[in-house]
Design a protein around this motif. Structure first.
Motif, PDB file in Angstrom:
ATOM      1  N   ASP A  21       0.847  -1.179   0.000  1.00  0.00           N
ATOM      2  CA  ASP A  21       0.000   0.000   0.000  1.00  0.00           C
ATOM      3  C   ASP A  21       0.890   1.239   0.000  1.00  0.00           C
ATOM      4  O   ASP A  21       2.100   1.142  -0.227  1.00  0.00           O
ATOM      5  CB  ASP A  21      -0.972  -0.006   1.195  1.00  0.00           C
ATOM      6  CG  ASP A  21      -0.256  -0.090   2.544  1.00  0.00           C
ATOM      7  OD1 ASP A  21       0.921   0.329   2.631  1.00  0.00           O
ATOM      8  OD2 ASP A  21      -0.877  -0.559   3.514  1.00  0.00           O
ATOM      9  N   ASP A  22       0.298   2.412   0.252  1.00  0.00           N
ATOM     10  CA  ASP A  22       1.084   3.643   0.175  1.00  0.00           C
ATOM     11  C   ASP A  22       2.061   3.785   1.339  1.00  0.00           C
ATOM     12  O   ASP A  22       2.886   4.702   1.362  1.00  0.00           O
ATOM     13  CB  ASP A  22       0.175   4.877   0.091  1.00  0.00           C
ATOM     14  CG  ASP A  22      -0.796   4.981   1.255  1.00  0.00           C
ATOM     15  OD1 ASP A  22      -0.779   4.077   2.128  1.00  0.00           O
ATOM     16  OD2 ASP A  22      -1.569   5.961   1.287  1.00  0.00           O
ATOM     17  N   ARG A  23       2.000   2.864   2.306  1.00  0.00           N
ATOM     18  CA  ARG A  23       2.956   2.889   3.420  1.00  0.00           C
ATOM     19  C   ARG A  23       4.097   1.892   3.224  1.00  0.00           C
ATOM     20  O   ARG A  23       5.022   1.853   4.022  1.00  0.00           O
ATOM     21  CB  ARG A  23       2.228   2.592   4.737  1.00  0.00           C
ATOM     22  CG  ARG A  23       1.240   3.666   5.155  1.00  0.00           C
ATOM     23  CD  ARG A  23       0.517   3.304   6.437  1.00  0.00           C
ATOM     24  NE  ARG A  23      -0.378   2.169   6.223  1.00  0.00           N
ATOM     25  CZ  ARG A  23      -0.226   0.990   6.792  1.00  0.00           C
ATOM     26  NH1 ARG A  23       0.805   0.763   7.605  1.00  0.00           N
ATOM     27  NH2 ARG A  23      -1.078   0.017   6.572  1.00  0.00           N
ATOM     28  N   HIS A  58       3.867  -5.120   3.373  1.00  0.00           N
ATOM     29  CA  HIS A  58       3.544  -5.805   4.618  1.00  0.00           C
ATOM     30  C   HIS A  58       3.442  -7.301   4.317  1.00  0.00           C
ATOM     31  O   HIS A  58       2.509  -7.738   3.625  1.00  0.00           O
ATOM     32  CB  HIS A  58       2.235  -5.268   5.200  1.00  0.00           C
ATOM     33  CG  HIS A  58       2.145  -3.767   5.157  1.00  0.00           C
ATOM     34  ND1 HIS A  58       2.778  -2.965   6.084  1.00  0.00           N
ATOM     35  CD2 HIS A  58       1.548  -2.935   4.260  1.00  0.00           C
ATOM     36  CE1 HIS A  58       2.546  -1.688   5.787  1.00  0.00           C
ATOM     37  NE2 HIS A  58       1.811  -1.649   4.683  1.00  0.00           N
TER      38      HIS A  58
END
Length: 335
Positions: A24-26, A29
């Motif tokens: 995702d944009d982070r 994971h």
């Protein structure tokens, strides 16, 4: 922003790996930690330029295992990347068809330049973890991905003229643990003459790499791959392999080279006494150790001679090509 769940398979000369993660944009994971199987797909490919039937059978068994994992963890996309051995094999169509029949995707047989870029992405993607901007290791980063059939040398930006995570130069050398062991280090232990011939071969490839990659600008050297992590584990004195202890460890060149020399001149039976060395690497780790030794010495020498600086350690990373494959695929899906 909602993430995408993706899987990557890194099919190299000696091992094959699977990882499933949400991107995702982070960042990335991990959902299913990497699974690694030593299959020696590149067995004798340097000599015959063909995949061996037994090597294909070992690889297909691992892929069937991966298919079961993927069935339990459905993903939005899967990318199967094949590297040095598949680039060299004349009968690779047979392999590609078999992969498609098992997984529903065809292997991407990527060039060395893309392999280098993805390894750099994977290795540098975690460099900010645990560091403030002022604490980051010195740029530019040079990543060495030492595989079974090829070794990638790639350098990024200095953070001024180019971002530190941008590749500025890369080169793929046709040297690696399996290729050097099969080509030169055939005795047990290898003879002085075999080692000299291997060193000459390795140094010629490093000379060519230096004509493409200004490694003397290196601020921080990062080593990835099974050979590098294994040598680091031995240098750290681990009794058994510990991924968390190895990942991020800084190892001095002198200590690393002494470890490489020691492993290179061991018999295979002596290597079996080291649980840190995966059983599937016992017969080829000497070739990888010699490549790593020469890379460290040559880069350290280049930095000293060209810029008058001392570069005398490297950072070990468990994050390389496979991480790059997964992160890149996720980012492309996200747009």
């Amino acid at each position: 922003m909602a993430g995408v769940k993706v899987a990557g398979i890194d099919c190299g000369t000696n091992s094959i790996r699977l990882m499933i993660a949400t991107v995702d944009d982070r960042g990335m994971h991990v959902e299913v930690p990497r699974i690694m199987r030593v299959v020696r797909l590149g067995q004798d490919v340097d000599k015959t330029h063909r995949f061996d039937d037994a090597a294909l059978a070992r690889t297909y068994a691992a892929i069937d295992e991966f298919a079961e994992v993927l069935a339990e963890h459905p993903v939005d996309a899967l990318r199967f990347v094949a590297t040095s051995a598949t680039r060299d094999a004349e009968n690779r169509d047979e392999f590609e068809d078999a992969v498609f029949a098992r997984l529903g995707v065809r292997p991407d047989v990527i060039p060395g330049s893309e392999e280098a870029a993805l390894s750099f992405l994977g290795a540098t993607s975690v460099m900010e973890a645990g560091h403030t901007a002022d604490e980051l290791p010195q740029a530019p980063y040079t990543v060495i991905d030492l595989g079974g059939g090829s070794t990638e040398m790639v350098i990024g930006g200095d953070g001024k003229d180019a971002p530190i995570d941008r590749v500025t130069a890369a080169f793929s050398m046709n040297i690696g643990s399996v290729r050097m062991s099969e080509r030169h280090l055939v005795s047990d232990p290898p003879t002085d003459e075999e080692i000299r011939a291997a060193v000459e071969d390795i140094d010629e490839h490093i000379d060519e790499a230096f004509s493409h990659v200004p490694a003397w600008h290196t601020g921080t050297l990062i080593g990835v791959s099974g050979t590098v992590t294994t040598m680091s584990g031995i240098a750290l004195g681990l009794k058994e392999y510990d991924r968390e202890a190895v990942d991020g460890a800084r190892i001095g060149f002198d200590e690393a080279c002494e470890t490489c020399d020691r492993v290179l001149t061991m018999t295979r039976e002596q290597r079996r006494e080291y649980p840190v060395i995966h059983p599937g690497r016992i017969d080829v780790i000497g070739g990888g150790a010699l490549v790593w030794n020469r890379v460290l010495r040559r880069i350290g020498q280049a930095v000293l001679e060209r810029e008058g600086r001392v570069l005398d350690s490297y950072i070990t990373s468990e994050h390389g090509l496979l991480d790059g494959i997964v992160l890149d695929l996720g980012r492309r899906l996200l747009g």
